[in-house]
Scaffold this motif. Structure first.
Motif, PDB file in Angstrom:
ATOM      1  N   TYR A 272       0.851  -1.178   0.000  1.00 56.06           N
ATOM      2  CA  TYR A 272       0.000   0.000   0.000  1.00 56.06           C
ATOM      3  C   TYR A 272       0.895   1.238   0.000  1.00 56.06           C
ATOM      4  O   TYR A 272       1.895   1.290   0.717  1.00 56.06           O
ATOM      5  CB  TYR A 272      -0.887   0.025   1.248  1.00 56.06           C
ATOM      6  CG  TYR A 272      -1.913  -1.086   1.319  1.00 56.06           C
ATOM      7  CD1 TYR A 272      -3.267  -0.816   1.116  1.00 56.06           C
ATOM      8  CD2 TYR A 272      -1.540  -2.397   1.591  1.00 56.06           C
ATOM      9  CE1 TYR A 272      -4.214  -1.828   1.188  1.00 56.06           C
ATOM     10  CE2 TYR A 272      -2.479  -3.417   1.658  1.00 56.06           C
ATOM     11  CZ  TYR A 272      -3.820  -3.123   1.456  1.00 56.06           C
ATOM     12  OH  TYR A 272      -4.742  -4.117   1.524  1.00 56.06           O
ATOM     13  N   PHE A 273       0.532   2.249  -0.779  1.00 56.15           N
ATOM     14  CA  PHE A 273       1.315   3.483  -0.811  1.00 56.15           C
ATOM     15  C   PHE A 273       1.158   4.211   0.523  1.00 56.15           C
ATOM     16  O   PHE A 273       0.100   4.174   1.142  1.00 56.15           O
ATOM     17  CB  PHE A 273       0.834   4.372  -1.957  1.00 56.15           C
ATOM     18  CG  PHE A 273       1.823   5.435  -2.348  1.00 56.15           C
ATOM     19  CD1 PHE A 273       2.889   5.143  -3.191  1.00 56.15           C
ATOM     20  CD2 PHE A 273       1.697   6.731  -1.870  1.00 56.15           C
ATOM     21  CE1 PHE A 273       3.799   6.116  -3.540  1.00 56.15           C
ATOM     22  CE2 PHE A 273       2.611   7.715  -2.218  1.00 56.15           C
ATOM     23  CZ  PHE A 273       3.668   7.408  -3.061  1.00 56.15           C
ATOM     24  N   PRO A 274       2.209   4.861   1.010  1.00 56.99           N
ATOM     25  CA  PRO A 274       2.122   5.533   2.315  1.00 56.99           C
ATOM     26  C   PRO A 274       1.120   6.684   2.309  1.00 56.99           C
ATOM     27  O   PRO A 274       1.111   7.512   1.402  1.00 56.99           O
ATOM     28  CB  PRO A 274       3.550   6.035   2.551  1.00 56.99           C
ATOM     29  CG  PRO A 274       4.181   6.085   1.205  1.00 56.99           C
ATOM     30  CD  PRO A 274       3.562   4.960   0.423  1.00 56.99           C
ATOM     31  N   ASP A 275       0.300   6.709   3.354  1.00 55.70           N
ATOM     32  CA  ASP A 275      -0.642   7.806   3.548  1.00 55.70           C
ATOM     33  C   ASP A 275       0.011   8.784   4.530  1.00 55.70           C
ATOM     34  O   ASP A 275       0.200   8.480   5.700  1.00 55.70           O
ATOM     35  CB  ASP A 275      -1.949   7.263   4.126  1.00 55.70           C
ATOM     36  CG  ASP A 275      -3.006   8.346   4.289  1.00 55.70           C
ATOM     37  OD1 ASP A 275      -2.666   9.534   4.158  1.00 55.70           O
ATOM     38  OD2 ASP A 275      -4.167   7.991   4.568  1.00 55.70           O
ATOM     39  N   MET A 286       8.956   6.432  18.355  1.00 54.12           N
ATOM     40  CA  MET A 286       9.364   6.232  16.966  1.00 54.12           C
ATOM     41  C   MET A 286       8.755   7.317  16.092  1.00 54.12           C
ATOM     42  O   MET A 286       7.674   7.832  16.377  1.00 54.12           O
ATOM     43  CB  MET A 286       8.936   4.843  16.474  1.00 54.12           C
ATOM     44  CG  MET A 286       9.497   3.694  17.299  1.00 54.12           C
ATOM     45  SD  MET A 286       8.834   2.073  16.799  1.00 54.12           S
ATOM     46  CE  MET A 286       9.691   1.874  15.230  1.00 54.12           C
ATOM     47  N   ALA A 287       9.463   7.651  15.019  1.00 53.09           N
ATOM     48  CA  ALA A 287       8.985   8.642  14.055  1.00 53.09           C
ATOM     49  C   ALA A 287       9.017   8.042  12.662  1.00 53.09           C
ATOM     50  O   ALA A 287       9.862   7.198  12.354  1.00 53.09           O
ATOM     51  CB  ALA A 287       9.852   9.905  14.112  1.00 53.09           C
ATOM     52  N   MET A 293      10.638  11.186   4.154  1.00 49.15           N
ATOM     53  CA  MET A 293      11.544  11.176   3.000  1.00 49.15           C
ATOM     54  C   MET A 293      10.770  11.023   1.694  1.00 49.15           C
ATOM     55  O   MET A 293      11.066  11.697   0.688  1.00 49.15           O
ATOM     56  CB  MET A 293      12.567  10.043   3.147  1.00 49.15           C
ATOM     57  CG  MET A 293      13.558  10.252   4.285  1.00 49.15           C
ATOM     58  SD  MET A 293      14.513   8.759   4.649  1.00 49.15           S
ATOM     59  CE  MET A 293      15.448   8.587   3.139  1.00 49.15           C
ATOM     60  N   ILE A 294       9.759  10.139   1.703  1.00 53.30           N
ATOM     61  CA  ILE A 294       8.944   9.946   0.499  1.00 53.30           C
ATOM     62  C   ILE A 294       8.153  11.221   0.201  1.00 53.30           C
ATOM     63  O   ILE A 294       8.042  11.650  -0.961  1.00 53.30           O
ATOM     64  CB  ILE A 294       8.000   8.747   0.685  1.00 53.30           C
ATOM     65  CG1 ILE A 294       8.816   7.459   0.868  1.00 53.30           C
ATOM     66  CG2 ILE A 294       7.055   8.601  -0.505  1.00 53.30           C
ATOM     67  CD1 ILE A 294       8.011   6.270   1.340  1.00 53.30           C
ATOM     68  N   HIS A 295       7.621  11.847   1.256  1.00 56.45           N
ATOM     69  CA  HIS A 295       6.884  13.100   1.087  1.00 56.45           C
ATOM     70  C   HIS A 295       7.772  14.167   0.453  1.00 56.45           C
ATOM     71  O   HIS A 295       7.374  14.841  -0.523  1.00 56.45           O
ATOM     72  CB  HIS A 295       6.376  13.568   2.458  1.00 56.45           C
ATOM     73  CG  HIS A 295       5.699  14.901   2.443  1.00 56.45           C
ATOM     74  ND1 HIS A 295       6.390  16.093   2.482  1.00 56.45           N
ATOM     75  CD2 HIS A 295       4.379  15.225   2.388  1.00 56.45           C
ATOM     76  CE1 HIS A 295       5.547  17.093   2.450  1.00 56.45           C
ATOM     77  NE2 HIS A 295       4.317  16.608   2.400  1.00 56.45           N
ATOM     78  N   ASP A 296       8.982  14.321   0.974  1.00 50.59           N
ATOM     79  CA  ASP A 296       9.894  15.350   0.450  1.00 50.59           C
ATOM     80  C   ASP A 296      10.316  15.041  -0.982  1.00 50.59           C
ATOM     81  O   ASP A 296      10.459  15.958  -1.809  1.00 50.59           O
ATOM     82  CB  ASP A 296      11.124  15.463   1.354  1.00 50.59           C
ATOM     83  CG  ASP A 296      10.772  15.997   2.736  1.00 50.59           C
ATOM     84  OD1 ASP A 296       9.650  16.515   2.910  1.00 50.59           O
ATOM     85  OD2 ASP A 296      11.619  15.869   3.647  1.00 50.59           O
ATOM     86  N   ASP A 297      10.501  13.767  -1.284  1.00 50.94           N
ATOM     87  CA  ASP A 297      10.880  13.368  -2.636  1.00 50.94           C
ATOM     88  C   ASP A 297       9.767  13.696  -3.635  1.00 50.94           C
ATOM     89  O   ASP A 297      10.025  14.216  -4.729  1.00 50.94           O
ATOM     90  CB  ASP A 297      11.200  11.870  -2.668  1.00 50.94           C
ATOM     91  CG  ASP A 297      11.689  11.413  -4.028  1.00 50.94           C
ATOM     92  OD1 ASP A 297      12.705  11.959  -4.507  1.00 50.94           O
ATOM     93  OD2 ASP A 297      11.056  10.511  -4.616  1.00 50.94           O
ATOM     94  N   MET A 298       8.527  13.393  -3.259  1.00 55.25           N
ATOM     95  CA  MET A 298       7.404  13.696  -4.142  1.00 55.25           C
ATOM     96  C   MET A 298       7.236  15.208  -4.312  1.00 55.25           C
ATOM     97  O   MET A 298       6.920  15.688  -5.410  1.00 55.25           O
ATOM     98  CB  MET A 298       6.121  13.078  -3.577  1.00 55.25           C
ATOM     99  CG  MET A 298       6.100  11.560  -3.581  1.00 55.25           C
ATOM    100  SD  MET A 298       4.491  10.909  -3.122  1.00 55.25           S
ATOM    101  CE  MET A 298       3.527  11.290  -4.585  1.00 55.25           C
ATOM    102  N   LYS A 299       7.456  15.954  -3.221  1.00 58.25           N
ATOM    103  CA  LYS A 299       7.333  17.412  -3.313  1.00 58.25           C
ATOM    104  C   LYS A 299       8.361  17.988  -4.268  1.00 58.25           C
ATOM    105  O   LYS A 299       8.047  18.858  -5.092  1.00 58.25           O
ATOM    106  CB  LYS A 299       7.500  18.017  -1.919  1.00 58.25           C
ATOM    107  CG  LYS A 299       7.323  19.524  -1.877  1.00 58.25           C
ATOM    108  CD  LYS A 299       7.444  20.053  -0.451  1.00 58.25           C
ATOM    109  CE  LYS A 299       7.241  21.563  -0.416  1.00 58.25           C
ATOM    110  NZ  LYS A 299       7.340  22.108   0.972  1.00 58.25           N
ATOM    111  N   THR A 351      10.044  -0.044   4.883  1.00 56.98           N
ATOM    112  CA  THR A 351       8.726   0.509   4.567  1.00 56.98           C
ATOM    113  C   THR A 351       7.839  -0.618   4.064  1.00 56.98           C
ATOM    114  O   THR A 351       7.493  -0.690   2.893  1.00 56.98           O
ATOM    115  CB  THR A 351       8.846   1.637   3.529  1.00 56.98           C
ATOM    116  OG1 THR A 351       9.817   2.577   3.997  1.00 56.98           O
ATOM    117  CG2 THR A 351       7.523   2.365   3.343  1.00 56.98           C
ATOM    118  N   ALA A 352       7.480  -1.528   4.942  1.00 55.03           N
ATOM    119  CA  ALA A 352       6.651  -2.681   4.585  1.00 55.03           C
ATOM    120  C   ALA A 352       5.196  -2.362   4.912  1.00 55.03           C
ATOM    121  O   ALA A 352       4.657  -2.816   5.920  1.00 55.03           O
ATOM    122  CB  ALA A 352       7.125  -3.930   5.327  1.00 55.03           C
ATOM    123  N   LEU A 353       4.573  -1.559   4.057  1.00 55.28           N
ATOM    124  CA  LEU A 353       3.177  -1.166   4.262  1.00 55.28           C
ATOM    125  C   LEU A 353       2.295  -2.218   3.609  1.00 55.28           C
ATOM    126  O   LEU A 353       1.743  -2.041   2.531  1.00 55.28           O
ATOM    127  CB  LEU A 353       2.936   0.216   3.659  1.00 55.28           C
ATOM    128  CG  LEU A 353       3.959   1.281   4.093  1.00 55.28           C
ATOM    129  CD1 LEU A 353       3.664   2.612   3.415  1.00 55.28           C
ATOM    130  CD2 LEU A 353       3.959   1.436   5.603  1.00 55.28           C
TER     131      LEU A 353
END
Length: 460
Positions: A272-275, A286-287, A293-299, A351-353
């Motif tokens: 599943y893609f990260p929400d 935990m954070a 990182m994925i958010h910043d990459d897409m931005k 990232t095992a969603l």
């Protein structure tokens, strides 16, 4: 069996009562041991549908202890597991020690009952603890909720026999697990650990040690790894994944190659893609740095506005793939069960969603428990059809089966069927012959034959 401790270090004797039975017990400076037979003929049996528990109170002088346990016999019969003589199909998920807020598992019964109730709402009856053993509270909660547990030694992806100190600890831990938690009826299965090999003679000795130390459970060597000949069941990843877009495939050839029950290992792993809305839920130790990182990459790539569409598309697709894979196993005659990877996400493995639920066991909104139970449950209707795409001139023909592992047979069952288009209009409908559906097996219900000439094409 009663063990008597002796903190005072002074020998003695007294009357020991267990339930309504009494015996004279003695002990020396180190302690003592006594055996008493208690009539439990009135006790109700424990299983997933009726998790009945019993209690026995032990008294010695002024000391008293009450022990709660369940009466059940979990066994292997050919290629299937049985509970109190009735064949069962294990439908489970993993717990990989995912605790986003604390970093450690809860040790209170209510927290575990919440998890197990969520599991059961999605049609599951089983949980595998991936390369670890949960605390007492998990077993106690599973006893109450009717969940069957597979515990594992704390070893993964390493060769047994290569580190004597580690081997010594692991062996001691095996003994502690069965000695401390063996009375729990939910404790049904145990392996030595996850996906490791090593010296076959050592693995074989460990399995034998456990079989003889506590025969109330079934044992296997490492999950989905080189197996020992003395294993009582097999966990394997053979056959997992979607091979074709038809609904006729099953794993009968794999069942035929092993005379013991087979559990499908880590079934699924559909992503599943990260929400990014989940980031705010991680308020503990935990954070979600990988999400950031994925958010910043897409931005940076000017794709951030498409993130919700990626979440929706991947989520719908992954959920359908889980349905497909579960049904392959449900329509395999004689199959033992499966453990998903996963009903919920596994963020401690990168990232095992991989779940329709997030790391908090909360739904991502792609499927409700009610709909999930239509294909993952103790009773599931199944359709075998040769393809998915037809012309209106072709007749539709498919075989109907039902996998039924309920508490009892279904007497005088009347199967009905209907074909509808994507507008809800009925194309064809009918009934199959009534029958009594036996529990513990896959049963043929009949064949559907219908014309598709009335279908408005193109359409679904």
């Amino acid at each position: 069996v009663v063990k008597i401790g002796n903190a005072m270090g002074v020998a003695g004797h007294s009357t020991l009562s267990v339930g309504r039975q009494t015996v004279e017990a003695t002990w020396d400076a180190q302690g003592g041991r006594a055996e008493v037979e208690v009539d439990m003929s009135g006790a109700k049996l424990w299983d997933e549908f009726s998790p009945n528990l019993s209690e026995v109170t032990v008294k010695l002088g002024g000391a008293e202890r009450t022990v709660r346990f369940g009466m059940r016999k979990f066994a292997a019969r050919g290629t299937q597991f049985t509970m109190n003589g009735r064949p069962v199909f294990l439908r489970g998920t993993l717990e990989c020690s995912v605790w986003p807020l604390t970093g450690y598992p809860p040790t209170d019964v209510p927290a575990w009952r919440r998890i197990f109730r969520i599991e059961k709402s999605y049609g599951l009856n089983f949980i595998r603890f991936h390369s670890w053993c949960p605390p007492e509270a998990a077993f106690a909660a599973a006893d109450l909720e009717g969940i069957m547990i597979q515990a594992e030694g704390p070893m993964a992806n390493v060769p047994a026999g290569s580190d004597p100190k580690r081997d010594e600890f692991i062996e001691a831990e095996f003994k502690r697990m069965v000695d401390n938690y063996g009375n729990h009826p939910s404790f049904c299965l145990m392996t030595l650990g996850n996906e490791y090999g090593g010296k076959s003679e050592l693995l074989t000795r460990w399995v034998d040690l456990l079989i003889h130390r506590d025969p109330r459970h079934l044992y296997s060597s490492a999950s989905s790894a080189p197996t020992t000949t003395n294993r009582q069941w097999t966990e394997t990843g053979h056959g997992r994944g979607i091979k074709r877009t038809v609904t006729e495939r099953d794993l009968g050839d794999i069942v035929a190659g092993d005379g013991r029950p087979i559990i499908g290992h880590e079934i699924g792993q559909w992503m599943y893609f990260p929400d990014f809305n989940e980031i705010g839920k991680w308020t503990g130790v935990m954070a979600l740095k990988n999400f950031e990182m994925i958010h910043d990459d897409m931005k940076q790539k000017h794709l951030l506005d498409l993130a919700p569409k990626f979440v929706e598309a991947s989520g719908k697709f992954a959920t359908l793939l889980y349905k497909e894979e579960i049904e392959v196993l449900m329509r395999t005659p004689g199959y033992g069960g499966f453990s998903l990877l996963d009903l919920h996400d596994y963020p401690t493995q990168g990232t095992a969603l991989v779940g329709p639920l997030d790391a908090f066991w909360d739904s991502k909104g792609f499927i409700t428990p009610e709909v999930y139970r239509r294909f993952c449950n103790s009773t599931v209707p199944l359709l075998r059809m040769p393809k998915r795409t037809y012309t209106s001139a072709e007749p539709f023909e498919a075989t109907v089966q039902i996998a039924h592992y309920g508490a009892a047979d279904l007497p005088d069952a009347q199967p009905v069927w209907a074909i509808t288009d994507d507008q809800g209009r009925e194309v064809a409908a009918g009934k199959l012959p009534p029958l009594t559906v036996p529990t513990g097996r896959l049963t043929e219900l009949g064949t559907i034959k219908a014309s598709l000439l009335n279908v408005k094409t193109p359409g679904k």
